[in-house]
Scaffold this active site. Structure first.
Site, PDB file in Angstrom:
ATOM      1  N   ASP A   1       0.871  -1.167   0.000  1.00 48.41           N
ATOM      2  CA  ASP A   1       0.000   0.000   0.000  1.00 48.41           C
ATOM      3  C   ASP A   1       0.916   1.227   0.000  1.00 48.41           C
ATOM      4  O   ASP A   1       2.098   1.124   0.334  1.00 48.41           O
ATOM      5  CB  ASP A   1      -0.880  -0.042   1.255  1.00 48.41           C
ATOM      6  CG  ASP A   1      -1.647   1.238   1.480  1.00 48.41           C
ATOM      7  OD1 ASP A   1      -2.344   1.684   0.554  1.00 48.41           O
ATOM      8  OD2 ASP A   1      -1.528   1.805   2.588  1.00 48.41           O
TER       9      ASP A   1
ATOM     10  N   ASP B   1      -1.725  -0.942   5.945  1.00 45.46           N
ATOM     11  CA  ASP B   1      -1.910  -0.421   7.302  1.00 45.46           C
ATOM     12  C   ASP B   1      -3.365  -0.310   7.730  1.00 45.46           C
ATOM     13  O   ASP B   1      -3.641   0.176   8.826  1.00 45.46           O
ATOM     14  CB  ASP B   1      -1.256   0.965   7.422  1.00 45.46           C
ATOM     15  CG  ASP B   1      -1.992   2.022   6.613  1.00 45.46           C
ATOM     16  OD1 ASP B   1      -2.192   1.807   5.393  1.00 45.46           O
ATOM     17  OD2 ASP B   1      -2.376   3.054   7.185  1.00 45.46           O
TER      18      ASP B   1
ATOM     19  N   ASP C   1      -0.073   5.169   0.906  1.00 45.56           N
ATOM     20  CA  ASP C   1      -0.283   6.097   2.021  1.00 45.56           C
ATOM     21  C   ASP C   1      -0.438   5.338   3.336  1.00 45.56           C
ATOM     22  O   ASP C   1      -1.314   4.485   3.468  1.00 45.56           O
ATOM     23  CB  ASP C   1      -1.535   6.942   1.774  1.00 45.56           C
ATOM     24  CG  ASP C   1      -1.415   7.795   0.531  1.00 45.56           C
ATOM     25  OD1 ASP C   1      -0.897   8.913   0.637  1.00 45.56           O
ATOM     26  OD2 ASP C   1      -1.827   7.329  -0.553  1.00 45.56           O
TER      27      ASP C   1
END
Length: 222
Positions: A14, A172, A16
């Site tokens: 991922d 995240d 960001d």
């Protein structure tokens, strides 16, 4: 304790909250949009809690929180223009990301899967000199449904010529966790990322996590 069940020749990150800390620039663009239409700016943490499901969803949430009545299409277009002006002002890779990518990229295929718009993704990867570590990128360019739909991840798996079980998704947020599960890949969650708090505690049970980027390197090379 993390246990690496396979070598994972393909690692998908991922963007960001996993590779880069983009909180300030995203919040600044969102608040610039709010001020443009006469609203009161939102706290950084408030905006950050809205990130993860693509720019359109972020803009919808920002307008709602700021009590601004406006066409989503118009607001999205303006937000993207504002974000393009500031996307790399404060955004930086998390400490440890670059050496981790350098090491893993020497023996593995590295990809990026993000709900960030494709143009902004390319610009950010180039501006932060991260593009050279990544072989394949899927961003929000309308070719595939956004995460947590598994389509983009499946495309990356096909491009890397591996199987789902040979692929590890590192993210995240709950969006990344659900994406990996839908595609049948391995998953590792970045506790340091700003989306980690969005994952219900019961969904994190038994899921490998890392407290810092070098933790992934240590796990995969142990």
């Amino acid at each position: 304790m993390l246990v690496a069940f396979c070598t994972y020749p393909h690692i998908v990150f991922d963007l960001d909250g996993t590779l880069v800390d983009s909180r300030r620039d995203l919040a600044d663009a969102a608040n610039a949009l709010i001020r443009l239409y006469g609203g009161r700016p939102l706290a950084l943490d408030t905006v950050v809690s809205m990130v993860g499901e693509g720019a359109r969803k972020l803009v919808e949430r920002v307008l709602d929180a700021a009590a601004i009545s406006l066409s989503i299409d118009e607001a999205l277009e303006r937000f993207l223009e504002l974000y393009e002006e500031c996307l790399d002002v404060h955004t930086r890779p998390y400490d440890g990301i670059v050496p981790m990518l350098e090491s893993l990229g020497a023996t593995r295929c590295l990809s990026v899967l993000t709900n960030k718009p494709a143009r902004a993704t390319r610009r950010l990867l180039d501006a932060l000199d991260l593009a050279r570590y990544v072989q394949f990128v899927v961003a929000d360019d309308h070719r595939f449904p956004r995460k947590p739909a598994p389509d983009g991840l499946r495309h990356l798996i096909e491009r890397a010529a591996v199987t789902p079980t040979e692929t590890l998704l590192v993210g995240d947020s709950w969006v990344d966790l659900h994406t990996a599960r839908a595609a049948g890949t391995g998953v590792c969650l970045a506790r340091y990322g700003f989306g980690f708090a969005s994952i219900p505690a019961d969904e994190r049970v038994g899921v490998p996590t890392i407290d810092r980027p070098e933790g992934l390197l240590a796990w995969l090379t142990s």
